[in-house]
Design a protein around this motif. Sequence first.
Motif, PDB file in Angstrom:
ATOM      1  N   UNK A 170      56.331  19.320 -10.136  1.00 37.93           N
ATOM      2  CA  UNK A 170      56.297  19.915  -8.810  1.00 37.93           C
ATOM      3  C   UNK A 170      55.496  19.082  -7.822  1.00 37.93           C
ATOM      4  N   UNK A 171      55.490  19.474  -6.562  1.00 36.58           N
ATOM      5  CA  UNK A 171      54.762  18.735  -5.517  1.00 36.58           C
ATOM      6  C   UNK A 171      53.268  18.672  -5.817  1.00 36.58           C
ATOM      7  N   UNK A 172      52.648  17.561  -5.405  1.00 34.00           N
ATOM      8  CA  UNK A 172      51.228  17.375  -5.613  1.00 34.00           C
ATOM      9  C   UNK A 172      50.656  16.496  -4.507  1.00 34.00           C
ATOM     10  N   UNK A 173      49.366  16.621  -4.272  1.00 32.34           N
ATOM     11  CA  UNK A 173      48.667  15.754  -3.330  1.00 32.34           C
ATOM     12  C   UNK A 173      47.727  14.793  -4.058  1.00 32.34           C
ATOM     13  N   UNK A 174      47.814  14.724  -5.354  1.00 27.26           N
ATOM     14  CA  UNK A 174      46.968  13.826  -6.137  1.00 27.26           C
ATOM     15  C   UNK A 174      47.304  12.368  -5.815  1.00 27.26           C
ATOM     16  N   UNK A 177      50.407  10.747  -7.327  1.00 29.11           N
ATOM     17  CA  UNK A 177      51.677  11.432  -7.130  1.00 29.11           C
ATOM     18  C   UNK A 177      52.851  10.458  -7.128  1.00 29.11           C
ATOM     19  N   UNK A 178      54.006  10.923  -7.550  1.00 29.56           N
ATOM     20  CA  UNK A 178      55.199  10.085  -7.709  1.00 29.56           C
ATOM     21  C   UNK A 178      56.108  10.208  -6.491  1.00 29.56           C
ATOM     22  N   UNK A 179      56.504   9.066  -5.939  1.00 34.59           N
ATOM     23  CA  UNK A 179      57.474   9.050  -4.855  1.00 34.59           C
ATOM     24  C   UNK A 179      58.892   9.128  -5.436  1.00 34.59           C
ATOM     25  N   UNK A 180      59.735   9.894  -4.801  1.00 30.90           N
ATOM     26  CA  UNK A 180      61.143   9.993  -5.176  1.00 30.90           C
ATOM     27  C   UNK A 180      61.981   9.669  -3.940  1.00 30.90           C
ATOM     28  N   UNK A 181      62.968   8.839  -4.118  1.00 27.98           N
ATOM     29  CA  UNK A 181      63.848   8.464  -3.009  1.00 27.98           C
ATOM     30  C   UNK A 181      64.533   9.720  -2.456  1.00 27.98           C
ATOM     31  N   UNK A 182      64.367   9.991  -1.161  1.00 31.58           N
ATOM     32  CA  UNK A 182      65.010  11.193  -0.599  1.00 31.58           C
ATOM     33  C   UNK A 182      66.525  11.192  -0.736  1.00 31.58           C
ATOM     34  N   UNK A 193      60.637  14.492   3.110  1.00 35.35           N
ATOM     35  CA  UNK A 193      60.976  13.245   2.433  1.00 35.35           C
ATOM     36  C   UNK A 193      59.757  12.515   1.878  1.00 35.35           C
ATOM     37  N   UNK A 194      58.567  12.799   2.403  1.00 32.80           N
ATOM     38  CA  UNK A 194      57.364  12.121   1.915  1.00 32.80           C
ATOM     39  C   UNK A 194      56.628  12.936   0.849  1.00 32.80           C
ATOM     40  N   UNK A 195      57.278  13.934   0.314  1.00 36.66           N
ATOM     41  CA  UNK A 195      56.644  14.764  -0.717  1.00 36.66           C
ATOM     42  C   UNK A 195      56.401  13.944  -1.980  1.00 36.66           C
TER      43      UNK A 195
END
Length: 405
Positions: A170-174, A177-182, A193-195
């Motif tokens: 799930x989303x995180x602010x750590x 954190x892992x970027x996923x291509x939107x 998109x920057x989640x």
Amino acid sequence: MQSLLHVAAMAPLSIPSPSWSGFDIPLPWGTLRIHAYALCILLGIILGLWLTAVRWKRRGTPEGSLWDIAIWAIPFGIVGGRLYHVISSPDAYFGPGFNGTGDLSLIPQIWRGGLGIWGAVLLGVVGAWLGCRRSGVKLTAFLDAAAPGLLLAQAIGRWGNWFNQELFGGPTTLPWGLQIDPNSPNFPAGMPSDTLFHPTFLYESLWNIVGVVVLLVLDRRFHFRRGRLFWLYAIYYTLGRVWIEALRIDDAEQINLFGITTRLNVWTSIFVFLAALIIFIVLSLRGRPEPDTVYLPGREPAAVTAGDEEAATVDPSARGDETSDAEANSTIVTGTKAHDTDGSVSDTGAHGNLRNNQSDLGHTAEPTETAEESHAGVTSDSGSASTETTASSAPGSGPEAGSTK
């Protein structure tokens, strides 16, 4: 110092999504796509087999038996892993609620991702059992040797999820954190998109690498046998898989048990953990069998059997004077007993002609006078019988002296 701080400040506080997921090999009739996911699985298998080979060889196993087992276990494991994934995430293949809107042609396309570890282990063990039977070794011995290697293979194979941008949390602010291509089909709909997301692939990979070290250290200390190290592997892996699986947000089959609805893999991890813990405790209470061997009964190496037969057929004359004398004395007593029915020599007379240290150990030596009287009583007038009796009692004086009838 300020330059280092500047570089650290410029470093991204997240794990970027990969820009590469494979490459193409040109062929006369088209191209062959090599997927990064498949390369991760292959590298994991190679490293896992390497570690297993080192441990397997130390157990004194037949040369080449590992590959005889692996050739069965690996294909079975891949098929089992794919089947479990299809069952646990059926929507893409059968449609939501099995309404027939899915695409069945996706089932064999494993390069797209989707291998369930539980199915891989289950059918992999079946394949390993077939290979072990053919090689004459115990399945439990192989599973103990392969447990750390299996965990290492899983740690490497998990990086395939990163290349496929799948199975994240799930989303995180750590900061990790892992970027996923939107534009990825796996990007959750409706999210910015920057989640950033929890890199569950990384969590599981690190958990498994630590587990490899833990298993190796514990096995070196306690020398687990009879499959106990394999069940310890199951305990450790499921302990981490429960909380890692709970972080994921990808589509999965939901199961309601005891009033709790959660992912199928979470329930599977819980039940496997409990079963492995019980089996490990039961096996530990039974104690270690003797002798501890990797071979199935009756399948021991031929060299050991041949050596035993050779030792049993050694020529008595080559064992030394002391052994030969002892066997000769034993032969004399046996030969004398065989003449009891002859009528010319009695049992008492035979013992009278032997030295005290050559007498039958099961009888008490008789007084000299009694022996002489008994000997005189069976001697003929010519005295020839006495001579024959003495000769027959001497070692090697005639064919019957060393025979048993």
